[in-house]
Design a protein around this motif. Structure first.
Motif, short mmCIF file in Angstrom:
data_model
loop_
_atom_site.label_atom_id
_atom_site.label_comp_id
_atom_site.label_asym_id
_atom_site.label_seq_id
_atom_site.Cartn_x
_atom_site.Cartn_y
_atom_site.Cartn_z
N TYR A 149 144.12 138.65 13.06
CA TYR A 149 145.48 138.25 12.68
C TYR A 149 145.92 137.09 13.57
N LEU A 206 142.89 127.24 15.56
CA LEU A 206 141.78 127.87 14.88
C LEU A 206 140.44 127.20 15.21
N SER A 221 151.36 132.66 9.28
CA SER A 221 150.84 133.86 9.93
C SER A 221 150.06 134.67 8.91
N ALA A 233 146.88 127.29 12.43
CA ALA A 233 147.24 128.13 11.28
C ALA A 233 148.56 127.66 10.68
N LYS A 237 151.54 131.76 12.99
CA LYS A 237 151.70 130.39 12.54
C LYS A 237 151.64 129.43 13.74
N THR A 255 138.00 128.27 6.46
CA THR A 255 138.36 129.68 6.34
C THR A 255 139.62 129.75 5.47
N THR A 256 140.15 130.93 5.31
CA THR A 256 141.44 131.11 4.64
C THR A 256 142.34 131.94 5.55
N VAL A 257 143.64 131.71 5.41
CA VAL A 257 144.63 132.52 6.13
C VAL A 257 145.50 133.19 5.07
N SER A 258 145.53 134.52 5.09
CA SER A 258 146.26 135.29 4.08
C SER A 258 147.45 136.01 4.70
N ASN A 259 148.62 135.68 4.19
CA ASN A 259 149.83 136.40 4.57
C ASN A 259 149.97 137.58 3.61
N TYR A 310 145.93 136.85 8.08
CA TYR A 310 144.60 137.30 8.47
C TYR A 310 143.55 136.26 8.11
N ILE A 311 142.60 136.08 9.02
CA ILE A 311 141.52 135.12 8.82
C ILE A 311 140.48 135.68 7.86
#
Length: 392
Positions: free
Chosen positions: A85, A92, A180, A177, A88, A203-207, A182-183
């Protein structure tokens, strides 16, 4: 001799009658000893049930952002790991691209040079002004000096812009990021050369504080649901997890696509759910349940039924206390332990709910009445569900 033969005949006749009488008495005794088997019987009665239609769906975070490099460079550092986690603004990746550091230095030098030229041009203007007043030089020379000053100032502004661009490019080597969350996966390792044209993101960052559940419904279902108001934003929808447990948060329908997908002939629907414990993750599969209230439903245990060539049957008890097979149409519950009978039974029918594999039509039974509240398969907190063949 004749008398002796006649006596033998009489003796055989008496013996035969005796044996026949004994056999008949034995059969009568057997009939008396034979008992009628007891079977539990449920008297069906209508009740109001909450019915659900189920649709397979996929989960996505409300923000699911791909992280891509804006410049070309080698991955020098990776400060995060998959599933971590991040807040913001948290760093990265670091890209190794020394040319951008050189651009910053060059741009800074260009600014210093431009400032010096502006100063020289400013001095030329200041020097020309008194000479023009004393008519030593013409006003044309003053105007020329002023134009040169304007050009030098413009060059300085351009140098400042170049420095800003160089610093921006240099900042692109430090990837942070945007939200905010999860990677996701990290397909590129240290030393990999990456640029904005790569097919896969870094990568992706998922709120996932809230998540979207996407599913599809066909045109017929869309019309049915629209008429019944099931796609209204005020209606709660439920989420069934892959382990068949019910998600503890209710969701709301947010949007329905404005047109039919020509390839699938379906509408895309999006529901939103709060996800306070971060249980749901982007990419999860789930089953969306849309509620519908059914009145006057007849409910029987699944164990009270059997199938022949795809048809469902149950045994009921007639007025002579004999079992009678009858064809029914059913809708299964989520637990698959009970059925809603949609055809073939009526209120007051007595359904045999145990031992049906020992029954045949016409068999005499002794009824043991049971109450619906005592039947375990009818005691379920799980919502009742209709089958749906629609897929995402």
């Amino acid at each position: 001799m004749k008398t002796k033969k006649n006596n033998f005949k009489i003796w055989y006749l008496v013996l035969f009658i005796g044996l026949l009488s004994t056999s008949c008495n034995s059969n009568k005794d057997a009939d008396k000893n034979e008992t009628v088997a007891e079977y539990q019987v449920l008297k069906v009665s209508p009740e109001t049930i909450e019915l659900y239609r189920e649709f397979p769906g996929t989960i996505e975070g409300i923000e699911n952002i791909e992280i891509r490099p804006k410049i070309e460079g080698f991955i020098e550092k990776v400060w995060v790991d998959e599933g971590e986690y991040v807040e913001k603004g948290q760093r990265l990746f670091l890209l190794n691209a020394p040319e951008y550091e050189q651009e910053v230095l060059s741009a800074q030098a260009a600014i210093n040079s431009a400032k010096a030229e502006v100063s020289s041009a400013q001095l030329s203007v200041e020097k020309a002004k008194p000479l023009v007043e004393r008519e030593i030089i013409s006003s044309f020379e003053l105007a020329s000096a002023q134009n040169t000053l304007i050009a030098k100032k413009a060059a300085l502004e351009q140098a400042k812009t170049n420095l800003a661009n160089a610093k921006t490019n240099l900042n692109y080597t430090r990837i942070t990021a945007p939200v905010s969350g999860y990677i996701g996966s990290l397909p590129y390792k240290l030393g990999s050369l990456v640029n904005s044209g790569n097919t896969e993101p870094l990568t992706t960052v998922s709120n996932i504080k809230q998540v979207y559940a996407y599913f599809s419904i066909n045109e017929k279902t869309y019309l049915e649901f629209s008429k019944e108001g099931l796609l209204n934003n005020n209606n709660d929808v439920s989420l069934l997890l892959p382990d068949y447990s019910l998600f503890d948060q209710k969701g709301k329908i947010q949007t329905v696509s404005g047109q039919v997908d020509e390839e699938t002939g379906s509408f895309n629907v999006r529901a939103i759910f709060d996800n306070p414990d971060n249980l749901l993750r982007t990419g999860n599969s789930a089953t969306i349940q849309l509620p519908k209230t059914v009145k006057d439903a007849l409910l029987i245990p699944q164990a009270a039924t059997y199938e022949i060539q795809g048809k469902v049957y149950a045994y009921i008890v007639d007025a002579q206390s004999e079992a009678k097979s009858t064809k029914i149409e059913v809708t299964p519950t989520v637990s698959r332990k009970a059925y809603i009978v949609t055809s073939g039974l009526k209120t007051g029918d007595q359904v045999i709910i145990e031992g049906i594999n020992t029954l045949s039509s016409g068999k005499k039974i002794k009824v043991v009445a049971v109450d619906a509240s005592d039947v375990a398969s009818l005691k379920t907190d799980s919502p009742v569900s209709t089958n749906s063949s629609e897929t995402k």
